[in-house]
Write an enzyme that holds these catalytic residues in place. Sequence first.
Site, short mmCIF file in Angstrom:
data_model
loop_
_atom_site.label_atom_id
_atom_site.label_comp_id
_atom_site.label_asym_id
_atom_site.label_seq_id
_atom_site.Cartn_x
_atom_site.Cartn_y
_atom_site.Cartn_z
N TYR A 34 -6.72 -8.25 1.44
CA TYR A 34 -7.12 -7.67 2.73
C TYR A 34 -6.24 -8.21 3.86
O TYR A 34 -5.65 -7.45 4.63
CB TYR A 34 -8.61 -7.96 3.02
CG TYR A 34 -8.90 -7.64 4.47
CD1 TYR A 34 -9.04 -6.33 4.87
CD2 TYR A 34 -8.91 -8.65 5.44
CE1 TYR A 34 -9.21 -6.01 6.20
CE2 TYR A 34 -9.07 -8.34 6.77
CZ TYR A 34 -9.23 -7.02 7.15
OH TYR A 34 -9.37 -6.71 8.46
N ASP A 44 -11.70 -3.92 3.78
CA ASP A 44 -12.76 -4.93 3.92
C ASP A 44 -14.12 -4.26 3.69
O ASP A 44 -14.18 -3.09 3.28
CB ASP A 44 -12.67 -5.60 5.30
CG ASP A 44 -12.99 -4.64 6.44
OD1 ASP A 44 -13.17 -3.42 6.16
OD2 ASP A 44 -13.10 -5.09 7.59
N GLU A 48 -7.35 -11.92 12.35
CA GLU A 48 -7.91 -11.46 11.07
C GLU A 48 -8.65 -12.58 10.35
O GLU A 48 -9.68 -12.36 9.73
CB GLU A 48 -6.81 -10.87 10.18
CG GLU A 48 -6.30 -9.51 10.64
CD GLU A 48 -7.39 -8.44 10.63
OE1 GLU A 48 -8.39 -8.59 9.92
OE2 GLU A 48 -7.24 -7.45 11.37
#
Length: 363
Positions: free
Chosen positions: A133, A151, A50
Amino acid sequence: MEQFEILGADPAALAAFGQIAQPLLDWYQRAARDLPWRRDVSPYRTWVSEIMLQQTRVEAVRAYFERFTKALPTVASLAKIPEPELMKLWEGLGYYSRARNLQKAAKIIVEEYCGALPASYASLLGLPGFGEYTAGAVASIAFGIPKPAVDGNVLRVASRLLASFADTSSPAVKAAYRNLIESILPESAPGAFNQSLMELGALVCLPNTSPRCEACPVRALCAARENGCWAGLPVKAAKKERRVEQRTIAIIAADEKTLLFRREKGLLHGMFEPLNLEGHLSKPEIEAQITALGGKPEKILPLGTASHIFTHIHWQMKGFYIKTSAFKADGGHWADKTALAEKYAVPSAFRAFFERAEGLYKT
Ligand code: SF4
């Protein structure tokens, strides 16, 4: 529904949004890309992927992810790698503060959580480099915690599904989208659902004027498709202009070695770079600078221009190749080809000049 008023969506569109979970999960099961971090899921691997995927395309991340997790397979190994080696592993990915924050967080995880990422959204959110996020993505994908991960892809998809013209760069609008998505998250598969929304944005509901609506599993629930207004969505307030800086880059070479300097602070700090001076210097001006450093230029060749864009700054660079006899420069490191490739982390901003200088070292 009052809390979603800020989105300005039609009640029918909001109701349809409440039905997207199952068709998206079915589609995701069929269409999800086979990606290294999805093959062997662990909190650490999800976290690393991520962070790498922020600001970087999936295709570019694949190879970096494999190399990084092979070299640093655990939180503990990430916590203790020396910073120059960490920067070398990150070289080329850009946005180097991401790597530094990874390590800062890894140290805290080792000290406070016995080396295992905490299975709590609030605790994840408290770690360096974790925003809403990333905390939502790791919590939902790795731990099955029902938290949204919103996102840019998700904002695009959601604003189109709702035909909402609310400004997606506004924190209040983003918060409304997070709450809305949290309200429809399937408790049994929050990670798959979050990923299905992101995947839809990456593969089908593409940016600008090219969504592939005919292939979309939620087209029957999409208000933008019904109204034909997807082209203007999402709405994002114009970003502030980047500051333009003119720089002169000098690849200084002696005995097939290149002189590098460590950036001590600010942008790209901790990385190594060739001589990097403010302004666009002429040949006599750059010659005077090298002489002041202690070098005796034997040859000065222009390397043309290149530019590099950072988040807030745009470098317009002019390059020179300078051949000199070896000299001791304050704070300088002479790197041969092997050290350049394996030891020193050099930002990709300078790649064009290194490539153009490649054939000149032996002349
Ligand atoms: Fe995006 Fe088209 Fe699907 Fe709507 S129907 S979500 S605009 S791809």
